[in-house]
Design an enzyme around this catalytic site. Structure first.
Site, PDB file in Angstrom:
ATOM      1  CG  HIS A  67      75.559  35.774  66.092  1.00 38.46           C
ATOM      2  ND1 HIS A  67      75.405  37.072  65.674  1.00 38.46           N
ATOM      3  CD2 HIS A  67      76.695  35.333  65.506  1.00 38.46           C
ATOM      4  CE1 HIS A  67      76.403  37.407  64.866  1.00 38.46           C
ATOM      5  NE2 HIS A  67      77.195  36.366  64.745  1.00 38.46           N
ATOM      6  CB  CYS A  70      81.937  35.881  65.426  1.00 41.52           C
ATOM      7  SG  CYS A  70      80.227  36.387  65.618  1.00 41.52           S
ATOM      8  CG  ASN A  88      76.542  41.089  64.621  1.00 42.40           C
ATOM      9  OD1 ASN A  88      77.229  40.866  65.618  1.00 42.40           O
ATOM     10  ND2 ASN A  88      76.952  40.835  63.389  1.00 42.40           N
ATOM     11  CG  HIS A 118      78.417  35.209  58.039  1.00 43.57           C
ATOM     12  ND1 HIS A 118      78.254  36.158  57.062  1.00 43.57           N
ATOM     13  CD2 HIS A 118      78.621  35.908  59.195  1.00 43.57           C
ATOM     14  CE1 HIS A 118      78.357  37.368  57.593  1.00 43.57           C
ATOM     15  NE2 HIS A 118      78.576  37.245  58.872  1.00 43.57           N
ATOM     16  CD  GLU A 123      66.464  35.059  65.871  1.00 43.93           C
ATOM     17  OE1 GLU A 123      66.942  36.183  65.633  1.00 43.93           O
ATOM     18  OE2 GLU A 123      66.347  34.176  65.007  1.00 43.93           O
ATOM     19  N   GLY A 131      73.903  39.928  55.839  1.00 41.07           N
ATOM     20  CA  GLY A 131      74.760  40.990  55.315  1.00 41.07           C
ATOM     21  C   GLY A 131      74.058  42.338  55.424  1.00 41.07           C
TER      22      GLY A 131
END
Length: 489
Positions: A238, A101, A206, A412, A210, A415
């Site tokens: 992502h 990922c 997630n 990254h 964008e 969270g």
């Protein structure tokens, strides 16, 4: 300080240590502010997982946690661990189910003020061209098993060979979009089957694409090298290795749990199932994981190509006018053999190859590294840190201290502070699409459930996370991005 019965010693305002105790081989180290430890990190079992990881055979120096740490399978998300190649192990839980990922950032020549009236149309076109959601398929024609096996071997090179980008894109992708020694024979038929029609798809959860505007620049010199300017339209992608990567992780976890007695490890958590790196099982997992990593790089490359096509279609402009370029693509779920300075318990430091597990952590190599694109060697590697879809994301740059303290790693993302279930409950009665629209953000998703699960309030404020790494000197701030359009699964 004591959190959930675990004693932490303060090293600095942004670094805390859990001393060796019980069966721990090395100390645990957590990059976080006191406030983060007391207000969010204490809410799950992540610190216990930092201790558990410190039990892994062959672990070197520290079991590390980045400030976006939260509970994960075996390893905490936001965890980093390096293991010795001769005496150490490889653990699928240290990579995660979504192998490779990662995040990809591309820039355009467009200025927000000149295109803002067409953003609604752009989001619709992006949503139409890039399949999203669980089991999404059909971004490109369905591939044969032999074509998927070729992707597993050559990664993003497959996309370039088939017209989904340029050679320049490979230069600006970590590892040039391909891990060597990836043998498709180590991957199950079921995993390959799941990959046949998923190349170029975003997925769910997630994962997102964008459209952002560069809102603030902190370091003009580095921003110039990365090709960034204030008001510029950029995109963040992502996604990972989709169902294929998930299946590989699942296949090898089952195998390694069954092999526990054979290796005779005494680990505090079954989810840390692992194998000696040099064992057949360890080598097979590494090979299969590299295959999934290559699938993910190819996936993000195709998604980026489809995004570029969507921009050209929406704004009716040429390649030269759009000036679309990949800034960088970084993985944040991976295990790689890398060379690092290792200090042993006697204080002796040597440079040697180790297996670095990064689970929810980003490589953050500094200026001068020969392993980053030549264009960036004067400043360091871009470290891409997305926040939640309602606030902002950051571009930072790797610093020398990362090589001394974190095996060249940084955080990254934001969270989570709420589980998906908790977020669903919190979202009840809210009109999240309207709330985002009121903040100037257009969103299109496969279903409202994903928007609720991924609502901004479910995440930490990413600026707190980024500030810890900035102040600790691991990766420093270059620019802040504000989302103006999002597509999700």
């Amino acid at each position: 300080m004591e959190i959930n019965g675990i004693k932490l010693e303060k090293i600095s305002d942004y670094l805390w240590e859990i001393p060796v105790q019980g069966g721990m081989i090395v100390p645990g180290r957590i990059y976080a502010s006191k406030k983060m430890l007391e207000e969010s990190i204490k809410n799950d079992e992540a610190l216990k997982q930092v201790i558990n990881v410190a039990h892994l055979p062959g672990i070197q120096m520290f079991s590390l946690a980045m400030p976006d740490i939260h509970w994960g399978y075996g390893f905490p998300i936001g965890g980093v661990a390096a293991t010795d190649l001769d005496e150490g192990v490889i653990s699928p839980g240290g990579v995660g189910y979504d192998i490779n990922c990662g995040i990809r950032l591309a820039r355009t020549s467009l200025n927000y003020e000149t295109v803002k009236n067409k953003l609604q149309k752009l989001i619709e076109v992006l949503f139409n061209n890039i399949p999203t959601g669980v089991g999404a398929s059909g971004a490109i024609k369905k591939l044969s098993p032999s074509e998927v096996k070729r992707i597993l071997k050559i990664g993003a090179e497959w996309a370039i060979e088939n017209g989904f980008g340029t050679q320049e894109d490979l230069i600006f992708t970590e590892e040039n979009g391909k891990l060597k020694d990836a043998n498709p024979e180590s991957v199950s038929e079921k995993a390959i089957e799941r990959g046949l029609d998923q190349a170029g798809t975003l997925g769910s959860g997630n994962h997102f694409l964008e459209v952002d505007v560069v809102e603030e620049i902190f370091d003009e010199e580095v921003a110039k090298v990365f090709g960034l300017f204030k008001g510029q339209i950029v995109i963040l992608i992502h996604s990972g290795s989709r169902g294929l990567g998930y299946q590989i992780c699942d296949d090898y976890l089952k195998l390694l749990v069954q092999s526990e007695k054979k290796f005779g490890f005494k680990l505090p958590d079954k989810q840390l199932a692992c194998a000696p790196i040099k064992s057949q099982e360890g080598q097979d997992y590494l090979s299969a994981m590299r295959c999934a990593a290559n699938f993910a790089w190819n996936n993000r490359q195709i998604i980026m190509h489809l995004a570029k096509k969507s921009f050209k279609e929406t704004f009716s402009i040429s390649d030269a006018e759009l000036d679309f370029h990949l800034i960088y693509d970084v993985s944040h779920n991976i295990a790689k053999i890398e060379e690092h300075k290792i200090t042993d318990s006697n204080g002796k430091t040597i440079t040697k190859k180790v297996c670095v597990h990064r689970k929810g952590a980003t490589r953050a190599y500094p200026a001068g590294s020969l392993l980053i694109p030549e264009k960036y060697r004067s400043v360091g590697q871009p470290v891409l840190i997305p926040g939640d879809m309602g606030r902002y994301s950051y571009i930072t740059v790797g610093k020398e201290r990362s090589m001394d303290e974190t095996f060249g790693s940084s955080c990254h993302g934001a969270g989570r502070v709420q589980s998906r279930h908790q977020a669903m409950k919190s979202a009840k009665g809210k009109d999240l699409i309207k709330e985002l629209a009121d903040s100037g953000i257009i969103i299109q998703a496969k279903g409202y459930k994903t928007i609720a699960e991924e609502m901004p309030q479910a995440y930490k404020d990413v600026s707190d996370v980024v500030d810890v790494m900035h102040n600790a000197g691991i990766s420093t701030k270059v620019a802040k991005l504000k989302p103006v359009g999002v597509i999700k699964g």
